[in-house]
Enzyme design. Structure first.
Site, mmCIF file in Angstrom:
data_model
loop_
_atom_site.group_PDB
_atom_site.id
_atom_site.type_symbol
_atom_site.label_atom_id
_atom_site.label_comp_id
_atom_site.label_asym_id
_atom_site.label_seq_id
_atom_site.Cartn_x
_atom_site.Cartn_y
_atom_site.Cartn_z
ATOM 1 N N ARG A 104 30.193 25.025 31.688
ATOM 2 C CA ARG A 104 29.455 25.675 30.594
ATOM 3 C C ARG A 104 30.430 26.622 29.894
ATOM 4 N NH1 ARG A 104 25.731 29.214 33.727
ATOM 5 N NH2 ARG A 104 27.484 28.960 35.132
ATOM 6 N N GLU B 194 30.079 29.290 28.241
ATOM 7 C CA GLU B 194 29.791 30.719 28.425
ATOM 8 C C GLU B 194 30.125 31.208 29.822
ATOM 9 O OE1 GLU B 194 27.702 28.291 28.343
ATOM 10 O OE2 GLU B 194 25.932 28.622 29.602
ATOM 11 N N ASP C 141 18.302 29.473 36.226
ATOM 12 C CA ASP C 141 19.701 29.327 36.610
ATOM 13 C C ASP C 141 20.155 30.626 37.254
ATOM 14 O OD1 ASP C 141 19.106 29.995 33.831
ATOM 15 O OD2 ASP C 141 21.242 30.159 33.495
ATOM 16 N N TRP D 38 13.127 29.785 25.586
ATOM 17 C CA TRP D 38 11.849 30.118 26.234
ATOM 18 C C TRP D 38 11.558 31.607 26.213
ATOM 19 C CZ3 TRP D 38 10.481 30.090 32.088
ATOM 20 C CH2 TRP D 38 11.522 30.574 32.872
ATOM 21 N N ASP D 39 12.597 32.453 26.173
ATOM 22 C CA ASP D 39 12.358 33.900 26.029
ATOM 23 C C ASP D 39 11.475 34.176 24.806
ATOM 24 O OD1 ASP D 39 14.976 33.370 27.328
ATOM 25 O OD2 ASP D 39 15.120 35.544 27.502
ATOM 26 N N ARG E 153 21.816 21.037 25.644
ATOM 27 C CA ARG E 153 20.616 21.081 26.498
ATOM 28 C C ARG E 153 19.543 21.933 25.824
ATOM 29 N NH1 ARG E 153 24.528 24.536 29.068
ATOM 30 N NH2 ARG E 153 23.937 26.733 28.864
ATOM 31 N N GLU F 216 15.908 42.831 32.398
ATOM 32 C CA GLU F 216 15.536 41.412 32.265
ATOM 33 C C GLU F 216 14.766 40.883 33.472
ATOM 34 O OE1 GLU F 216 19.740 39.437 33.820
ATOM 35 O OE2 GLU F 216 18.518 38.332 32.424
HETATM 36 O O1 LIG Z 1 17.322 35.774 28.933
HETATM 37 C C1 LIG Z 1 18.150 34.743 28.477
HETATM 38 C C2 LIG Z 1 18.434 33.725 29.553
HETATM 39 O O2 LIG Z 1 19.278 34.377 30.525
HETATM 40 C C3 LIG Z 1 19.644 33.598 31.666
HETATM 41 O O3 LIG Z 1 20.347 32.429 31.352
HETATM 42 C C4 LIG Z 1 21.323 32.471 30.317
HETATM 43 O O4 LIG Z 1 22.595 32.841 30.824
HETATM 44 C C5 LIG Z 1 23.357 31.852 31.501
HETATM 45 C C6 LIG Z 1 24.718 32.443 31.865
HETATM 46 O O5 LIG Z 1 25.338 33.084 30.808
HETATM 47 C C7 LIG Z 1 23.477 30.582 30.653
HETATM 48 O O6 LIG Z 1 24.247 29.595 31.283
HETATM 49 C C8 LIG Z 1 22.059 30.060 30.401
HETATM 50 O O7 LIG Z 1 22.083 28.836 29.718
HETATM 51 C C9 LIG Z 1 21.358 31.115 29.586
HETATM 52 O O8 LIG Z 1 20.054 30.681 29.249
HETATM 53 C C10 LIG Z 1 18.367 33.182 32.374
HETATM 54 O O9 LIG Z 1 18.626 32.486 33.559
HETATM 55 C C11 LIG Z 1 17.481 32.352 31.441
HETATM 56 O O10 LIG Z 1 16.267 32.038 32.079
HETATM 57 C C12 LIG Z 1 17.157 33.190 30.204
HETATM 58 O O11 LIG Z 1 16.473 32.392 29.272
#
Ligand SMILES: OC[C@H]1O[C@H](O[C@H]2O[C@H](CO)[C@@H](O)[C@H](O)[C@H]2O)[C@H](O)[C@@H](O)[C@@H]1O
Length: 583
Positions: free
Chosen positions: A278, A280, A314, A165-166, A211, A523
């Site tokens: 997860r 990561e 998240d 979505w970014d 996902r 961010e």
């Molecule tokens: O800007 C990128 C994304 O950053 C956040 O989420 C991301 O990091 C999480 C932890 O490492 C991971 O579990 C998640 O799936 C990633 O998308 C943010 O919350 C997102 O909205 C954003 O797209």
């Protein structure tokens, strides 16, 4: 009922070799936590991003034993010997469509300070543009990074890969920067992933393929088409849009619900196909789940965590039964306002593209689907007392006959979140002259937003509760500012236009001031005061930053910046517009 989670949808050979790599990287991650301890510089994501420099078996055999665990020096030398640097499997890409000052750039930005800064933000595309190194496609078993055919733009810092979505806001910014080819490449990379996986993964890593993320692919195609008029580009993307729609209509996401008049509606929810930590953030998820005894309950928690990551929010009290306890996440039991807004938009966009491509029956079918979803959103999610759309919570006690839930007014979540106002965005994309919310309704929603407490000194807060989760108060996020401000701008009244401009002004100023103070775009921002970046959540605040850059460029395009308009933060005690808090 809850779908039994499975692993990723990738092909089986790929899956076997990528899971051998992932298993090794997760062992390295756990040992690194033991060696470095939590906090400090330990970031679990770094370890699952490491590209293998040698054969996986050789690296696995050389991993120091978990007990007593490696010293810092042993860990560093093991990593240096068997792995490349995280991010080294993406190489710099000088985007050929980048110009230091493109012709016709932001014609309405007249203030010299605003213009000079906008050009600096524009120049960040060069820093964030990459290509996937050719070695990734040649030896995919050595990388969690997914190979992509075109140029990419990454969010920045620890987010070294493409995010779904970014990319929408990255593209909005690239279009302001006249970088049409880079914008098209980004869309075609996402199309490539739909062809391969049947949907757009959360991000371009094998560990993100369980996902998706908020679905904005059709919106990206629409924006690129609007800027370029390229029908062939639409034709190329179109089959993937249909495929993605089926993914969101499949049984894991679709929910049937009967309203008080007996009419059955279909709406969507987030749900990941995963019931493990997860990768990561595995050490973090395991720590949280250590409070829970049974394996089945741990798996349920992991499933909710991954499903929350699919929402893009998240993490947030929005998805928790108890806002102070992350183990009460219940995302798959929620019909979210924003997700259904995005799928409505997807259906409308597909109808428009089908018509453009001469597929009239498909166009008709998707127009009908969007009308049905509009009625569903108004029947299930709209709350006329609060004049907001509310997330709907499904019961957990199996109160569901033949797969159809019965609507109950008390199941609407009356807590205030910025997402309750996201459907206003649809006003920016009317069907002919018909808006999603008519003039009178839009006015009432705007008044409700003004009284909500969400409008703060530096933008729209995500919620009213400070839980120290990153998608809660006091953080404000770029996508949320943009969706709501664009909706207000196209709602038709002068007051809504003024409020849209006020939100954009506060946002641009806080981005400008923070950039001046820290030499970086962030961010997320703390909206309590102008000039503060955001915090909270499970990782350190990140800079770069793809969607932040896209949103300020898009706001500057939409609203301009007159010659004498102040771009620094307002001084204490300066007048604040009616309906907003001084923060
Ligand atoms: O800007 C990128 C994304 O950053 C956040 O989420 C991301 O990091 C999480 C932890 O490492 C991971 O579990 C998640 O799936 C990633 O998308 C943010 O919350 C997102 O909205 C954003 O797209």
């Amino acid at each position: 009922s809850q779908m039994a989670p499975t692993t990723a949808a990738a092909g089986s050979d790929d899956e076997a070799s990528s899971s051998a790599l992932l298993a090794l990287l997760l062992r390295v991650q756990t040992e690194a936590l033991g060696t470095l301890g939590p906090g400090g510089d330990f970031d679990p994501k770094m370890y699952v991003d490491l590209p293998l420099a040698t054969d996986e078996r050789a690296a696995a055999a050389a991993l120091p034993p978990a007990s007593p665990g490696p010293s810092r020096e042993e860990l560093a030398s093991y990593l240096a010997r068997y792995f490349g640097e995280p991010g080294s499997d993406l190489v710099e890409a000088d985007p050929p469509d980048f110009e230091a000052e493109p012709r016709g750039f932001l014609p309405r930005v007249e203030s010299p300070a605003a213009r000079a800064w906008a050009l600096q933000v524009h120049a960040l595309w060069k820093e964030l543009a990459r290509r996937v190194a050719p070695g990734v496609a040649a030896r995919p078993e050595r990388h969690t990074l997914l190979p992509l055919p075109g140029r990419v733009v990454v969010p920045g810092s620890r987010f070294r890969e493409v995010y779904y979505w970014d990319s929408y806001w990255v593209i909005r910014g690239l279009l302001v920067s006249k970088m049409y080819d880079t914008a098209k490449d980004i869309v075609l990379n996402l199309v490539y992933m739909v062809e391969k996986y049947g949907f757009v993964p959360n991000g371009a890593r094998s560990y993100y393929t369980n996902r998706s993320q908020p679905p904005l692919l059709s919106s990206m195609v629409l924006e690129v088409y609007g800027a370029t008029g390229d029908v062939e580009f639409v034709r190329r993307a179109f089959p993937s849009l249909l495929k993605e729609h089926s993914f969101w209509m499949s049984e894991i996401h679709n929910v049937a619900i009967k309203d008080s008049h007996g009419q059955v509606h279909n709406l969507s929810r987030y749900q990941a196909r995963w019931n493990k930590p997860r990768p990561e953030s595995a050490t973090i998820d395991e720590e949280l789940a250590s409070k829970i005894n049974s394996i089945a309950d741990k798996e349920k928690l992991y499933h909710q965590i991954a499903s929350t990551a699919e929402s893009g929010w998240d993490f947030s009290s929005r998805w928790m039964r108890n806002s102070t306890d992350m183990t009460t996440l219940a995302t798959t039991y929620i019909l979210p306002v924003d997700l259904n807004t995005f799928i409505f938009k997807m259906e409308r966009d597909i109808a428009v593209f089908a018509k453009l491509l001469g597929e009239n029956a498909t166009s008709e079918k998707f127009l009908e689907a969007s009308k049905a979803r509009h009625i569903a959103i108004d029947s299930v999610l709209w709350n006329s007392e609060m004049e907001q759309w509310l997330d709907y919570w499904l019961p957990t006690d199996g109160d569901c006959q033949k797969g159809v839930y019965n609507w109950k007014s008390e199941s609407q979540n009356r807590k205030i979140f910025a997402s309750n106002f996201i459907p206003l965005w649809l006003n920016a994309y009317p069907s002919g002259s018909v808006q999603f919310a008519d003039a009178a309704k839009s006015e009432r929603v705007m008044a409700s937003l003004q009284n909500s407490g969400l409008l703060c000194a530096a933008g729209i807060a995500t919620s009213l509760t400070n839980t120290s989760q990153q998608w809660d108060f006091p953080n404000g996020w770029p996508p949320v500012q943009h969706l709501i401000a664009e909706g207000l701008l196209h709602s038709g009244s002068e007051e809504a236009t003024r409020l849209a401009e006020d939100i954009a002004t506060r946002w641009v100023r806080t981005n400008y001031a923070t950039h001046k103070a820290t030499s970086a775009m962030h961010e997320k921002y703390d909206v309590e005061a102008c000039g503060k970046f955001g915090g909270g959540g499970e990782y350190k605040p990140q800079t770069g930053f793809g969607w932040s850059n896209g949103v300020v460029l898009s706001f500057l395009e939409d609203f301009g910046w007159p010659e004498h308009k102040e771009i620094d933060c307002p001084r204490r005690g300066e007048v604040v517009l009616a309906g907003t808090q001084s923060g």
